[in-house]
Enzyme design. Structure first.
Site, PDB file in Angstrom:
ATOM      1  N   LYS A   1       1.316  -3.321   8.868  1.00  0.00           N
ATOM      2  CA  LYS A   1       2.443  -2.388   8.894  1.00  0.00           C
ATOM      3  C   LYS A   1       3.678  -3.133   9.382  1.00  0.00           C
ATOM      4  CE  LYS A   1      -0.287   1.797   9.459  1.00  0.00           C
ATOM      5  NZ  LYS A   1      -0.446   3.075  10.175  1.00  0.00           N
TER       6      LYS A   1
ATOM      7  N   PHE B   1      11.880   2.561   6.742  1.00  0.00           N
ATOM      8  CA  PHE B   1      11.350   2.094   8.014  1.00  0.00           C
ATOM      9  C   PHE B   1      10.577   0.790   7.869  1.00  0.00           C
ATOM     10  CE2 PHE B   1      10.684   3.235  12.336  1.00  0.00           C
ATOM     11  CZ  PHE B   1       9.506   2.623  12.714  1.00  0.00           C
ATOM     12  N   GLY B   2      10.107   0.505   6.689  1.00  0.00           N
ATOM     13  CA  GLY B   2       9.285  -0.665   6.441  1.00  0.00           C
ATOM     14  C   GLY B   2       8.242  -0.340   5.390  1.00  0.00           C
TER      15      GLY B   2
ATOM     16  N   GLY C   1       9.742   4.591   3.633  1.00  0.00           N
ATOM     17  CA  GLY C   1      11.032   5.255   3.478  1.00  0.00           C
ATOM     18  C   GLY C   1      12.090   4.843   4.478  1.00  0.00           C
TER      19      GLY C   1
ATOM     20  N   THR D   1       3.797  -0.760   4.292  1.00  0.00           N
ATOM     21  CA  THR D   1       2.423  -1.059   4.683  1.00  0.00           C
ATOM     22  C   THR D   1       1.798  -1.881   3.567  1.00  0.00           C
ATOM     23  OG1 THR D   1       2.230   0.979   5.970  1.00  0.00           O
ATOM     24  CG2 THR D   1       0.185  -0.096   5.310  1.00  0.00           C
TER      25      THR D   1
ATOM     26  N   ASP E   1      -0.947  13.727  12.295  1.00  0.00           N
ATOM     27  CA  ASP E   1      -0.874  13.754  10.829  1.00  0.00           C
ATOM     28  C   ASP E   1      -2.281  13.734  10.223  1.00  0.00           C
ATOM     29  OD1 ASP E   1       0.465  13.940   8.437  1.00  0.00           O
ATOM     30  OD2 ASP E   1       0.763  11.784   8.223  1.00  0.00           O
TER      31      ASP E   1
ATOM     32  N   LEU F   1       0.825  -1.205   0.000  1.00  0.00           N
ATOM     33  CA  LEU F   1       0.000   0.000   0.000  1.00  0.00           C
ATOM     34  C   LEU F   1       0.859   1.254   0.000  1.00  0.00           C
ATOM     35  CD1 LEU F   1      -2.885  -0.861   2.511  1.00  0.00           C
ATOM     36  CD2 LEU F   1      -3.042  -0.654   0.029  1.00  0.00           C
TER      37      LEU F   1
END
Length: 679
Positions: A67, A48-49, A46, A51, A165, A42
């Site tokens: 995630k 970090f992993g 960047g 989704t 966010d 999805l």
């Protein structure tokens, strides 16, 4: 297709059957945790992993969001901090996911050196995509958006969580009911930023985030409210706050009105003004403050309702009414509540004359909300009154007469006309429909081992079903009239059922053989319960009496008189000392089961009591009534703890989950409601 879980793989999709990724040659994982089948990426977080979109194979391939934590930085402090924050995020999402407009956390685990969060998938479209199709929202639609989102922000802020966010991309309009759902609480982007914060990385999205977030890395409830104001501005004008921030910094918030395409009311403009104040101290400090200004002052009670709309009266969806008017329609309905209360009692009395009486006494051994919440230490207690309405979903039948919960707390069972429906307790989604009865199903129950579902019907039969496979096992015949109540012994070996033929039949659940028939009531048998030791059966009838039976001999022990109308529901405390009975006479009576003496009478319902369920410790009672409410009682003192309102008609059946954190109710309003405890 099978998706590669290497976060660096540029082309992760592979044909089914492959054991190694055709792009990066990493081993492929068909099922994460032997449960989740990853479909596609999805988003990439960047460094970090990623989704992923996945299917939950344990829930009939329900879609979910996964995630992944796969940080690239090697510093021990950063790595340790990331793992710690990711775990805390899982705990926070477990708590927040209790809200019906926030995705539920389904799992949290480690596999192949990566950490994973699995959340409920919200099927719908985010507001940015909706904006691109609509090309702008009206002032009325902005008000509806605020009324839908502000209670969600109030909920998370009261639990010490800041979203950080909030923007159109993270607000999804759910297809099933049109409600706005808040997603992406930053378990990836925020964590990346926080572990790199020492290098000056800010948290949030430029244009939507308040200055204190961008400049100082700090966030407060007022920071989320700035983001909400920026979101409303974007939807109202079609102009991106990010573009304005890039060109003008925060100067755009002072003259945002110049971007309006049409005039809006002064009161809405003033609300957006205060949401967009650059100085956090000049902004609204809470979602509740915004709601007070948003709702007309001549209707102060509506402000309080809006602030708690997810607790009492969620929108009722009807196909003939456009989604966007759902909230407005509900506000109008509040004004009609007094009239409905007057008429409701009249129509309920008419239903009594038709003999519509149902018991759900089979659920009484379950724990109640007096027990501990799963997220707290075992010694911690949550006040029983902390209930909120988590889900409401409609049954296709005219009324929900009976509900039960499987012992693993995964499945709700309910009647639906002449069929039985299985629903997901976590999401409220329908799992399957069981067909076989030739007339209305009146009552359902599940054996203690969770393997067998039992149903009783107007067709005079009882059916046994394999709950896991949804297959009928056998049909029990013998009654000459409809079956309205069932009780299952604590060891799951004996079934008793009461009928409008005035008899009770006792069956061997393993073989399906009838053990005996109990006769003694002079009218319909409408409620039953087993004692905890399985030696005693208690039944309630339209003849206004309660009878206590010795199951070994089949003999009547005693008859309890005291109710002036049908005894609709029976329950027994887990210590076997106290019998609880609910009646159409609007009262609840407590009895000493051993002596038959009446202990006390609980009054407070304005309609007949249709269902009673009690806690395992015998101290707390939940009752459902024809007055459309559920009451929670302290059985030791007889004090009413709280009233839960939300049903549009009489509450017919109640069931507690095994962990005591969920109460499910069904009623004449054609709905099933899931109530959850909040911390």
């Amino acid at each position: 297709m099978i998706c590669c879980l290497n976060p660096d793989c540029p082309h992760p999709l592979n044909p089914d059957g492959k054991q190694f990724c055709q792009t990066c040659n990493r081993p492929l994982t068909p099922l994460l945790r032997n449960r989740f089948r990853v479909i596609r990426v999805l988003s990439d977080e960047g460094g970090f992993g990623r989704t992923y979109l996945a299917e939950d194979m344990d829930k009939l391939q329900d879609r979910c969001v996964i995630k992944q934590l796969a940080p690239k930085f090697q510093e021990s402090w950063a790595l340790s901090k990331a793992m710690d924050l990711f775990q805390r995020e899982a705990q926070r999402l477990q708590q927040l996911g209790e809200h019906p407009q926030i995705p539920t956390l389904l799992a949290y685990f480690e596999e192949n050196t990566y950490l994973y969060l699995v959340q409920q998938f919200i099927d719908g479209q985010n507001l940015l995509k909706e904006l691109q199709q609509k090309r702008g929202y009206s002032a009325k639609e902005i008000r509806e958006i605020l009324l839908d989102l502000l209670p969600v922000l109030k909920f998370i802020h009261e639990r010490g969580v800041i979203h950080r966010d909030l923007k159109p991309q993270n607000i999804i309009r759910r297809k099933s009911d049109g409600r706005l759902c808040l997603i992406d609480f930053g378990s990836s982007k925020q964590l990346t930023a926080r572990v790199q914060l020492q290098m000056g990385t800010s948290i949030g999205s430029h244009g939507y985030s308040a200055i204190e977030q961008i400049r100082d890395g700090k966030a407060y409830p007022a920071s989320d409210l700035f983001s909400l104001g920026a979101t409303c501005f974007h939807l109202l004008t079609g102009t991106s706050p990010f573009k304005l921030w890039t060109e003008h910094g925060y100067a755009w918030v002072q003259d945002w009105r110049q971007y309006l395409k049409s005039a809006i009311s002064d009161d809405l403009a003033e609300i957006i003004d205060k949401l967009l104040k650059k100085d956090a101290h000049q902004r609204y400090q809470s979602a509740e403050q915004v709601l007070k200004d948003l709702v007309p002052k001549q209707q102060p009670s509506l402000s309080a309702q809006a602030a708690n709309s997810f607790v009492i009266l969620p929108p009722t969806q009807q196909p003939s009414v456009p989604r966007k008017y759902a909230l407005l329609r509900n506000l109008f309905l509040v004004g009609s509540l007094i009239m409905l209360l007057v008429l409701g009692e009249f129509f309920y009395r008419q239903s009594h004359q038709l003999g519509i009486n149902v018991s759900s006494g089979f659920g009484q051994p379950n724990n109640t909300p007096a027990n501990t919440d799963a997220m707290l230490p075992q010694s911690s207690k949550i006040p029983l009154g902390n209930f909120y309405l988590a889900h409401t979903f409609k049954s296709p039948s005219r009324s929900v007469l009976s509900v039960a919960i499987s012992p693993d707390d995964k499945t709700i069972v309910s009647n639906s006309g002449d069929t039985i429906k299985l629903w997901s307790l976590a999401t409220g989604q329908e799992i399957s429909t069981l067909t076989g009865h030739s007339d209305r199903v009146n009552v359902v129950g599940v054996t203690p081992d969770g393997q067998t579902l039992v149903s009783g019907s107007e067709d005079k039969t009882i059916k046994l079903w394999n709950l896991a496979r949804g297959q009928e096992i056998r049909t029990l015949d013998g009654h000459s009239n409809s079956v309205h109540t069932i009780a299952i012994s604590p060891d799951g070996k004996i079934l008793a059922n009461g009928s409008d033929d005035k008899t009770i039949k006792v069956w061997n659940l393993t073989t399906g053989e009838e053990i005996r028939t109990l006769r003694g009531h002079s009218s319909w048998v409408r409620s039953m319960a087993f004692s905890p030791d399985g030696q005693t059966l208690v039944s309630g009838s339209r003849d206004k009496t309660i009878k206590v039976w010795n199951l070994t001999t089949g003999k009547e022990i005693r008859t309890l008189d005291g109710h002036s109308q049908t005894v609709t529901s029976i329950a027994i405390t887990s210590d076997g000392k106290t019998l609880i009975s609910g009646s159409d006479d609007k009262t609840i009576k407590l009895w000493n089961l051993k002596t038959g003496e009446e202990i006390r009478t609980l009054t407070g319902h304005s309609g007949g009591v249709r269902s009673v369920v009690i806690s395992r410790d015998g101290q707390t009672l939940a009752s459902g009534s024809g007055d459309k409410t559920i009451k929670l009682w302290n059985l030791k003192t007889g004090e009413a703890i709280r009233t839960l309102a939300g049903h549009g008609d009489g509450v017919q059946s109640l069931a507690f989950s095994q962990n005591g954190n969920i109460l499910v109710s069904g009623g004449f309003d054609n709905t099933i409601k899931i109530w959850r405890l909040s911390s």
